[in-house]
Design an enzyme around this catalytic site. Structure first.
Site, PDB file in Angstrom:
ATOM      1  CB  THR A   1      -0.896  -0.002   1.265  1.00 18.71           C
ATOM      2  OG1 THR A   1      -1.469   1.281   1.444  1.00 18.71           O
ATOM      3  CG2 THR A   1      -0.092  -0.323   2.515  1.00 18.71           C
ATOM      4  CG  ASP A   2      -1.115   5.023  -0.941  1.00 17.84           C
ATOM      5  OD1 ASP A   2      -1.673   4.340  -0.063  1.00 17.84           O
ATOM      6  OD2 ASP A   2      -1.681   5.968  -1.526  1.00 17.84           O
TER       7      ASP A   2
ATOM      8  CE  LYS B   1       0.230  -4.633   2.869  1.00 18.07           C
ATOM      9  NZ  LYS B   1      -0.155  -5.972   2.343  1.00 18.07           N
TER      10      LYS B   1
HETATM   11  N1  NAD Z   1      -8.013  -1.805  -0.267  1.00 21.36           N
HETATM   12  C1  NAD Z   1      -7.119  -0.946  -0.696  1.00 21.36           C
HETATM   13  O1  NAD Z   1      -7.478   0.188  -1.061  1.00 21.36           O
HETATM   14  C2  NAD Z   1      -5.670  -1.329  -0.811  1.00 21.36           C
HETATM   15  C3  NAD Z   1      -4.783  -0.431  -1.410  1.00 21.36           C
HETATM   16  C4  NAD Z   1      -3.442  -0.816  -1.564  1.00 21.36           C
HETATM   17  C5  NAD Z   1      -3.014  -2.052  -1.147  1.00 21.36           C
HETATM   18  N2  NAD Z   1      -3.896  -2.893  -0.537  1.00 21.36           N
HETATM   19  C6  NAD Z   1      -3.386  -4.226  -0.128  1.00 21.36           C
HETATM   20  O2  NAD Z   1      -4.011  -5.174  -0.977  1.00 21.36           O
HETATM   21  C7  NAD Z   1      -4.237  -6.393  -0.273  1.00 21.36           C
HETATM   22  C8  NAD Z   1      -5.695  -6.766  -0.342  1.00 21.36           C
HETATM   23  O3  NAD Z   1      -6.475  -5.713   0.214  1.00 21.36           O
HETATM   24  P1  NAD Z   1      -8.068  -5.822   0.284  1.00 21.36           P
HETATM   25  O4  NAD Z   1      -8.588  -4.461   0.439  1.00 21.36           O
HETATM   26  O5  NAD Z   1      -8.540  -6.680  -0.827  1.00 21.36           O
HETATM   27  O6  NAD Z   1      -8.225  -6.606   1.673  1.00 21.36           O
HETATM   28  P2  NAD Z   1      -9.458  -7.427   2.223  1.00 21.36           P
HETATM   29  O7  NAD Z   1      -9.458  -7.167   3.704  1.00 21.36           O
HETATM   30  O8  NAD Z   1     -10.693  -7.170   1.444  1.00 21.36           O
HETATM   31  O9  NAD Z   1      -9.058  -8.957   1.951  1.00 21.36           O
HETATM   32  C9  NAD Z   1      -8.042  -9.610   2.644  1.00 21.36           C
HETATM   33  C10 NAD Z   1      -8.188 -11.103   2.392  1.00 21.36           C
HETATM   34  O10 NAD Z   1      -7.117 -11.767   3.093  1.00 21.36           O
HETATM   35  C11 NAD Z   1      -7.662 -12.883   3.781  1.00 21.36           C
HETATM   36  N3  NAD Z   1      -6.831 -13.129   4.982  1.00 21.36           N
HETATM   37  C12 NAD Z   1      -6.705 -12.329   6.070  1.00 21.36           C
HETATM   38  N4  NAD Z   1      -5.891 -12.904   6.974  1.00 21.36           N
HETATM   39  C13 NAD Z   1      -5.472 -14.083   6.436  1.00 21.36           C
HETATM   40  C14 NAD Z   1      -4.602 -15.117   6.875  1.00 21.36           C
HETATM   41  N5  NAD Z   1      -4.012 -15.058   8.082  1.00 21.36           N
HETATM   42  N6  NAD Z   1      -4.390 -16.169   6.057  1.00 21.36           N
HETATM   43  C15 NAD Z   1      -4.989 -16.254   4.838  1.00 21.36           C
HETATM   44  N7  NAD Z   1      -5.844 -15.302   4.369  1.00 21.36           N
HETATM   45  C16 NAD Z   1      -6.075 -14.232   5.170  1.00 21.36           C
HETATM   46  C17 NAD Z   1      -9.078 -12.484   4.155  1.00 21.36           C
HETATM   47  O11 NAD Z   1      -9.911 -13.594   4.418  1.00 21.36           O
HETATM   48  C18 NAD Z   1      -9.498 -11.690   2.920  1.00 21.36           C
HETATM   49  O12 NAD Z   1     -10.070 -12.544   1.947  1.00 21.36           O
HETATM   50  C19 NAD Z   1      -3.732  -6.157   1.148  1.00 21.36           C
HETATM   51  O13 NAD Z   1      -2.441  -6.693   1.245  1.00 21.36           O
HETATM   52  C20 NAD Z   1      -3.715  -4.652   1.288  1.00 21.36           C
HETATM   53  O14 NAD Z   1      -2.721  -4.242   2.189  1.00 21.36           O
HETATM   54  C21 NAD Z   1      -5.216  -2.568  -0.358  1.00 21.36           C
END
Ligand code: NAD
Length: 350
Positions: A131-132, A160
């Site tokens: 993430t940023d 992160k």
């Molecule tokens: N949402 C955003 O705007 C955004 C922006 C930049 C980066 N990210 C990164 O992208 C990734 C996904 O983000 P998201 O918004 O889809 O998150 P989310 O919370 O919607 O999904 C996370 C998923 O990870 C699974 N999970 C959590 N803990 C776990 C574990 N211990 N073992 C296996 N699975 C597990 C959950 O069941 C879920 O399906 C993350 O790494 C986040 O840091 C998100």
């Protein structure tokens, strides 16, 4: 034939990445590894769950033995790692859970990859999705580049940032083939309604107060989730080992302006008088340590790999609102908790 483990594939962004890879690359084997926490929802993947190149495996990345066994039995060629605890407010309440999944879980995967891929680091790839927020906060000017020093402020962003450092350490120390991308805020379909945009859409629809932190002055750079999934595809296939790419939409919005835009769109779609939905806006005490502004310079990704966002924010937001209005069942299942039953019905015997 590539076998790719995508972690967190039942989450918001992960489900879009899984769908994209399953549909675009029928000759790949895609394994969705997910613990199915409150944020993981297999209903996000109903349209592809029976594809022959897709499999779901329920598991916890914090469980080292499970991860090692999985690598031994599956012998994947690549990992695209999205599994994480991702909600800043939850990290303030329960930081340790974020350390376990985001840091320990990532190191477990790195260790398994390091062991299993010995002698073939040139033919394998560990892609870490970040993430940023690791860069901290900006003042009124400037943008985050890949050179910006890390300065995380919330337990989420600190976890992160730590995981990013471990990925680089495994690249530098052991020669693992790793790439990282740091993306700005995503929006789009299948977004869990605890996050700003789906929460606002849901509350406006139901005539409930729409909470806005502080004065709504915080600025975020929003990217349509399908553009993020496409960027991950491009980076996964084309980046050189050890590279980092920022991904963003050049699309900065003050939270309050974004909420007002959503109110305007929903007034029209729901046949309300102009200004009616905006009456629901309710200012609440600001989040502790709330970063003021994020903005991404995605110039490296554009110049080196040719990626640019495909749609404007106005188009993407309208699509997103339409999706939430057309998918009431999904939203009802998530808000009532019924979505967690889906796994039991669907995968009881696996
Ligand atoms: N949402 C955003 O705007 C955004 C922006 C930049 C980066 N990210 C990164 O992208 C990734 C996904 O983000 P998201 O918004 O889809 O998150 P989310 O919370 O919607 O999904 C996370 C998923 O990870 C699974 N999970 C959590 N803990 C776990 C574990 N211990 N073992 C296996 N699975 C597990 C959950 O069941 C879920 O399906 C993350 O790494 C986040 O840091 C998100």
């Amino acid at each position: 034939m590539q076998k790719i483990i995508i972690t967190g594939g039942a989450g918001f962004i992960g489900s879009h990445v899984v769908r994209r890879f399953v549909k675009t690359y029928p000759n790949y084997n895609i394994i969705n590894l997910d613990k199915l926490t409150y944020a993981g929802n297999l209903e996000n993947l109903r349209d592809i769950e029976n594809e022959p190149n897709y499999r779901f495996i329920k598991g916890d990345i914090v469980d080292l033995e499970f991860i090692n066994t999985l690598f031994d039995s599956e012998q994947p060629d690549a990992v695209i790692h999205l599994a994480a605890e991702s909600h800043v407010d939850r990290s303030i309440t329960n930081p340790l859970e974020f350390v376990m999944t985001n840091v320990v879980g990532t190191v477990n995967l790195l260790n398994a990859a390091r062991e299993n891929w010995k002698g073939k680091y040139d033919k394998t790839r560990f892609y870490h999705v970040s993430t940023d927020e690791v860069y901290g906060t900006l003042g009124e000017d400037g943008m985050f580049t890949e050179e910006t020093a890390y300065d995380p402020h919330s337990p989420y962003s600190a976890s992160k940032a730590s995981s990013d450092h471990f990925v680089r350490a495994y690249q530098d120390t052991y020669g693992l083939n790793a790439v990282i991308s740091n993306c700005s805020n995503n929006y789009g379909s299948f977004h869990f309604p605890e996050k700003l945009i789906p929460l606002a859409i849901n509350n406006i629809k139901q005539n409930k107060p729409v909470p806005v932190y502080g004065k709504g002055e915080n600025i975020r750079d929003w990217l349509w989730v399908e553009d993020h999934a496409r960027a991950i595809d491009v980076i996964f296939h084309n980046a050189k080992a050890g590279q980092t790419y920022n991904i963003g939409g050049h699309n900065e919005w003050k939270n309050i302006d974004l909420i007002n835009l959503l109110c305007t769109i929903l007034d029209k779609k729901l046949g309300r008088e102009a200004g009616e939905s905006a009456k629901l806006i309710t200012y609440v005490t600001d989040r502790a340590g709330h970063d003021l502004r994020y903005a991404i310079d995605a110039g490296k990704l554009k110049s080196e790999l040719g990626w640019v966002p495909s749609i404007t924010f106005e188009e993407g937001l309208e699509k997103t609102v339409d999706w939430y209005l057309a998918n009431e069942e999904w939203l009802d299942n998530v808000t009532s908790g019924n979505y967690q039953q889906y796994y039991k019905g669907q995968y009881n015997n696996r």
